[in-house]
Structure formats: C-alpha cells, structure tokens
Design a protein around this motif. Structure first.
Motif, mmCIF file in Angstrom:
data_model
loop_
_atom_site.group_PDB
_atom_site.id
_atom_site.type_symbol
_atom_site.label_atom_id
_atom_site.label_comp_id
_atom_site.label_asym_id
_atom_site.label_seq_id
_atom_site.Cartn_x
_atom_site.Cartn_y
_atom_site.Cartn_z
ATOM 1 N N LYS A 3 135.791 14.184 62.955
ATOM 2 C CA LYS A 3 134.617 13.645 63.620
ATOM 3 C C LYS A 3 135.177 12.731 64.510
ATOM 4 C CE LYS A 3 130.092 11.337 63.212
ATOM 5 N NZ LYS A 3 130.515 10.171 64.134
ATOM 6 N N LYS A 4 135.842 11.678 64.437
ATOM 7 C CA LYS A 4 136.289 10.860 65.447
ATOM 8 C C LYS A 4 137.245 11.618 66.467
ATOM 9 C CE LYS A 4 138.625 6.285 65.887
ATOM 10 N NZ LYS A 4 139.458 5.347 65.029
ATOM 11 N N ARG A 5 138.148 12.403 66.188
ATOM 12 C CA ARG A 5 138.456 13.228 66.937
ATOM 13 C C ARG A 5 137.854 14.128 67.865
ATOM 14 N NH1 ARG A 5 143.557 12.118 69.213
ATOM 15 N NH2 ARG A 5 144.531 13.981 69.866
ATOM 16 N N LEU A 6 136.752 14.763 67.426
ATOM 17 C CA LEU A 6 135.970 15.449 68.054
ATOM 18 C C LEU A 6 135.293 14.536 69.385
ATOM 19 C CD1 LEU A 6 134.131 17.407 65.629
ATOM 20 C CD2 LEU A 6 135.164 18.522 67.261
ATOM 21 N N GLU A 7 134.837 13.522 68.692
ATOM 22 C CA GLU A 7 134.217 12.311 69.843
ATOM 23 C C GLU A 7 135.364 11.987 71.077
ATOM 24 O OE1 GLU A 7 130.509 10.765 66.900
ATOM 25 O OE2 GLU A 7 132.543 9.898 67.189
ATOM 26 N N SER A 8 136.501 11.935 70.448
ATOM 27 C CA SER A 8 137.497 11.416 71.529
ATOM 28 C C SER A 8 137.845 12.543 72.529
ATOM 29 C CB SER A 8 138.743 10.815 70.779
ATOM 30 O OG SER A 8 139.301 11.806 70.366
ATOM 31 N N ARG A 9 137.689 13.694 72.022
ATOM 32 C CA ARG A 9 137.614 14.826 73.105
ATOM 33 C C ARG A 9 136.603 15.230 73.857
ATOM 34 N NH1 ARG A 9 141.756 18.396 71.699
ATOM 35 N NH2 ARG A 9 141.145 19.477 73.575
ATOM 36 N N GLY A 10 135.563 14.493 73.707
ATOM 37 C CA GLY A 10 134.328 14.759 74.610
ATOM 38 C C GLY A 10 133.411 15.378 73.889
ATOM 39 N N ILE A 11 133.270 15.642 72.567
ATOM 40 C CA ILE A 11 132.410 16.570 71.819
ATOM 41 C C ILE A 11 131.550 15.555 71.097
ATOM 42 C CG2 ILE A 11 131.746 18.373 70.041
ATOM 43 C CD1 ILE A 11 134.140 19.846 71.074
ATOM 44 N N ARG A 12 130.214 15.284 71.339
ATOM 45 C CA ARG A 12 129.600 14.391 70.660
ATOM 46 C C ARG A 12 128.775 14.942 69.293
ATOM 47 N NH1 ARG A 12 123.861 11.724 73.093
ATOM 48 N NH2 ARG A 12 123.235 10.431 71.442
ATOM 49 N N VAL A 13 129.022 14.238 68.390
ATOM 50 C CA VAL A 13 128.451 14.620 66.973
ATOM 51 C C VAL A 13 127.359 13.661 66.563
ATOM 52 C CG1 VAL A 13 129.008 14.963 64.843
ATOM 53 C CG2 VAL A 13 130.677 15.478 66.372
ATOM 54 N N ASN A 14 126.226 14.162 66.358
ATOM 55 C CA ASN A 14 124.970 13.307 66.094
ATOM 56 C C ASN A 14 124.884 13.053 64.641
ATOM 57 O OD1 ASN A 14 124.127 15.133 68.687
ATOM 58 N ND2 ASN A 14 122.636 13.350 68.679
ATOM 59 N N GLY A 15 125.580 13.548 63.879
ATOM 60 C CA GLY A 15 125.698 13.545 62.391
ATOM 61 C C GLY A 15 126.935 12.701 61.914
ATOM 62 N N TYR A 16 127.201 13.076 60.669
ATOM 63 C CA TYR A 16 128.119 12.400 59.877
ATOM 64 C C TYR A 16 129.491 13.234 59.567
ATOM 65 C CZ TYR A 16 124.370 8.993 59.451
ATOM 66 O OH TYR A 16 123.277 8.031 59.712
ATOM 67 N N GLY A 17 130.265 12.677 59.088
ATOM 68 C CA GLY A 17 131.543 13.393 58.546
ATOM 69 C C GLY A 17 131.321 13.303 56.824
ATOM 70 N N ILE A 18 131.205 14.175 56.289
ATOM 71 C CA ILE A 18 130.721 14.173 54.770
ATOM 72 C C ILE A 18 131.602 15.082 54.132
ATOM 73 C CG2 ILE A 18 128.395 13.102 55.344
ATOM 74 C CD1 ILE A 18 127.134 15.684 54.605
#
Length: 509
Positions: free
Chosen positions: A295-310
């Motif tokens: 999830k953190k890597r997705l967001e650092s690459r410009g893909i916003r994640v509204n939920g959680y990594g679970i």
C-alpha cells in the motif's frame, strides 16, 4: 600416534599444494575432474578405511557420535561406513531432501506464482473495490534476485496497474494467504530463534524474506546511534536503546522482537568509529506486513489507496471467488535458480516455502504436513525407506528431524543417476573454497573446487554431505554427520575437511 603422523603428512602435502597454487577448472554441469599435475596418496580401500577410522576416533569427540557413509558412484563400493543406519539430526542437510523433492515433483522449470485479483470493478482511472493479492508461496518477493531492490516485484505489479490507467483504488489491499496454513514456525524450533532471520515465518504471501532490514550507524552531530529500517512502516515499532561505546568497549548489538508483536528492541553498544552495521529482525503476521508495504509503495508511485492494507483474516466482506476478476499473475524465477539460494546459502525461509508449496501443488493445500506426505511418496518411489526419514520441517532447523547417513547417500546416488534434474541439483550445492557456505573452507587444497556438498549446523550438530572426485577421477557420494559434541564446531569442520582432502587425494594401489 598414527593419527598424528597422518596429520603431519597431510600438512606437508598442503604446503606443497599451496606452493604450486594449483587451480582446478571444469564445466558447471559435470562433476569436476582434477588436474593431472596434482599429488596423490596411493592406498587400498582397506588402508583408506583404516586411515579414516583414525580421523574419526579423535578423542575430542569421544562423547559424540559420527555417522558416515562414503560410496563410489562408479561401482557402488563402500569406501567407509560408520553408524550408517543410526538416526542422526541432520541440521541443514535436510535441505537435500527438500530441494530434491522440489525438483522431482515440481520440475526445474517450476515458477512460483502470485495472482492479483479485483473484487469490484474499474471505471476510468478508479478501481471501486478491493485489490486481492492471492499468494501461492513465492519466496522471491524481495531484492534477492533483483540487485537488492526489495520493491522490484511490487513495482512490476504497480507498472501493470499504471498500464491499466489506474490512479485511485477506492478499497483495501487484501492479502489472501488461505492457500497455506497459518503456522509460521516449524515444529521443534527453539523459542529464542523467533527474532532471527533464519527463523522467519513461512506464509503464502511474503515480502523481503519476512524480515525488516535494520541499519545501525553513529551520528556524530547528535552523538547518538541511529537505527533505520527498511521497509519503514508505522506498524513496525523500533525501540532504539543502543548507546555509543566508550573507551575500549566493543560493538555489541542485541535485537529482540517481542513475541506476538512487531515491537523490536535494539540494545547494546556501538563504536563511534565503526562502519554502519546491517542486521535483521523477523516480523509477526507476514501477510499484513506485505500488504502494508505494498500500500505504501502504491501511494509512493502515485496510486492513491482509500482503504487499508490488511490480512484476509481481518477482511469483513464475504468473497465469492466467481466475483473476482484476475488482473494478472506474477511469476518467480525458475526453481533451478531458487534451490541455489536454498542449498548454497542454506536459506531456511526458502526451504520452508518450498515444502509447503509442494503440499499445495500435490495435495491442494500448503502445509508442512502435506509437503512431507508428498515428499515421502517420491522418496519411496526412488527406493528410500520413508520410515528412516523423520521430517519436522523443510529447512533442518528443528532438532526433531532425523535421517540416517545411508539414506542421505542413497538420495545423492539417485539424484546423480537422474539425468533430468542432476545438473540443477549439483549446481545448487556449495563449492569447496569457492562459494556458498563452503566458500572459506578447504581453500588451497585438492578439495577446492572439487567437492560440492551441503553443510548443516545447529547446536551440537555439524553435517556435510555431497559429492567429490578421487585422484583416480572416481566420483563418490558421502555423508558425514557429527551429533552431540561439546567442543568448538570448528573442530568438527576440520575433521570433515580432512576427510574431503583425503578423498580427493586418494588413488587406488
């Protein structure tokens, strides 16, 4: 006296060999033959047997047990046997069984897979729903095959999502690890192993060998010791209690992860003039760890994640497999490359992942029990007695594992005869004096580059099993296992190395 004279003769021989600086060359896929300029010792097999008896009767091991089998691969003649049918704890020599089973049951070209699925739908650049990562035991989602870039595999997934035009995920990143059981630690593993990298938990989904990399260094500006972690996640709590060393105090670091948590305490002393130090700590709940990192890597690459990594165990929605859309599948390197990590580096985590994956592929569910059932079936098919193989895990870390030296050599003989997988098996073994766990042993001797064997070590156990070639260019298989010794492990290694040297110098009268 006989042993002392024999050792003196061997030391003289070593001096000559070092002076000549003999180098041995051969093709990777064949058992190595020796240069014709080498010096040899001529003996009958009976004389060799007596010489080896002298070596193994070293009084330092009078309270210990040696189990040994050395057998010709040309005519089946036994060069030496000692306690050959007794049970011994093999330590990492058990990886010979795990890696052989993997090659025989899955094939050299087998690749681990991970499915990336969508529980929802995509509209424009937005995914409405959850991204499901279905793990199947791939141990290589790390930097091990990718120039130490731990995010390489994640980035390949993200590249695929970006190619699909995705820039927003209105949902969670869910790790589906249900194809494996949730038993991360091996039966019989010591409780005080849990923090150490060599006891990382197995799981259907993994990341970075299920460990956190810790870099420790001294910061002169703040006169303090810094601990940084990779990956750096809020769920991983690092308690830094390391103090700068004073005076002649040496660097001495202890890393402990509190059981059942991801709270890692680093304590001890660190010298101000020391280079940075890298160490490791295992993680609790590898699936959640991997999803948070993704999830953190997705967001650092410009893909916003509204939920959680679970972890899927914490997922509240009911998943109907027919509703899932397969977006793409990720594949590992070939098994022929992966078993090099298992055998040359003696990597426990990879071995445990392979054993459970054998269970998944052959019996439909990834567990140690299923992996052992499938492995023992193939062992029986090739002529080994499964009753003489007690497997508790895939790596050999457990003291519950037991094998006989004869069974080890029978396995080595079968693999030698199997033309489909032998070269991959042989090339996965450490080379004496060259690489892997034998890289610093037997250097400058006739055994260098001429013995390929798997090492094994846990407390009071040292094992070495593999292949060598005699002075007559006669290939042999051997297994040398020491149990229950209380002298420094280096003494056990010296005896094993001495035997290997004697084999590579041996010529028949």
């Amino acid at each position: 006296m006989k042993l002392r004279n024999y050792l003196n003769n061997l030391l003289s021989l070593l001096a000559v060999l070092l002076f000549l600086q003999i180098k041995i060359t051969a093709q990777d896929t064949t058992i190595i033959k020796k240069d014709s300029l080498q010096l040899f010792s001529y003996s009958t097999v009976l004389e060799l047997d007596q010489q080896l008896d002298d070596i193994f009767n070293d009084t330092s091991f009078r309270n210990a047990n040696w189990g040994v089998v050395i057998q010709s691969l040309e005519n089946g003649e036994y060069f030496y046997k000692k306690n050959e049918d007794k049970f011994f704890v093999p330590a990492s020599n058990l990886k010979l069984f795990t890696s052989s089973a993997g090659l025989l049951l899955l094939g050299s070209d087998y690749r681990f897979s991970t499915n990336i699925l969508l529980n929802g739908y995509q509209s424009g650049s937005t995914i409405y729903g959850d991204l499901i990562i279905q793990g199947r035991g791939d141990p290589t989602i790390s930097g091990r095959f990718y120039n130490n870039d731990i995010y390489y595999v994640f980035d390949s997934w993200i590249d695929s999502l970006l190619d699909m035009g995705v820039s927003n995920i209105k949902g969670n990143i869910v790790g589906d690890d249900n194809l494996f059981d949730d038993i991360g630690l091996g039966n019989g593993w010591a409780w005080d192993y849990e923090t150490d990298w060599y006891a990382a938990q197995s799981s259907a989904i993994s990341f970075n060998d299920n460990c956190v990399d810790l870099t420790i260094y001294y910061n002169q500006k703040f006169d303090s010791v810094i601990v940084s972690s990779q990956p750096s996640l809020r769920s991983i709590v690092i308690l830094n209690k390391i103090k700068p060393a004073v005076g002649i105090e040496k660097t001495n670091i202890e890393v402990i992860r509190e059981r059942g948590t991801n709270v890692i305490t680093c304590s001890g002393k660190f010298r101000k003039d020391a280079d940075s130090l890298i160490t490791y700590a295992t993680v609790q709940n590898p699936t959640q760890f991997a999803m948070l990192a993704l999830k953190k890597r997705l967001e650092s690459r410009g893909i916003r994640v509204n939920g959680y990594g679970i972890d899927i165990d914490d997922y509240e929605r009911v998943i109907n497999s027919s509703d899932l859309e397969l977006l793409f599948t990720s594949h590992s390197e070939k098994l022929s490359e992966i078993i090099k990590v298992i055998n040359k580096g003696s990597q426990n985590f990879f071995a445990e992942q392979l054993l459970k994956t054998i269970g998944l592929e052959k019996l439909g569910f990834g567990s140690v029990a299923n992996g052992i059932i499938a492995a023992k079936e193939i062992f029986a098919d090739i002529g080994l007695n499964p009753e003489n193989i007690v497997m508790a895990d895939g790596s050999g870390l457990s003291h519950i594992n037991m094998v006989t030296p004869r069974q080890v050599v029978e396995l080595l003989k079968y693999m030698y005869s199997n033309k489909n997988v032998f070269s991959d098996f042989y090339n996965s073994l450490p080379i004496a004096g060259v690489d892997g766990t034998l890289g610093k042993r037997m250097k400058g001797t006739t055994a260098e580059n001429n013995v390929r064997a798997k090492t094994g070590y846990i407390s009071h156990v040292r094992s070495l099993s593999g292949y060598a070639v005699t002075g007559d260019n006669e290939p042999v298989a051997f297994s040398i296992i020491a149990n229950n010794f209380n002298v420094p492990v280096k003494l056990a290694e010296n005896i094993q190395d001495l035997v290997c040297l004697r084999l590579t110098n041996f010529r028949r009268k």
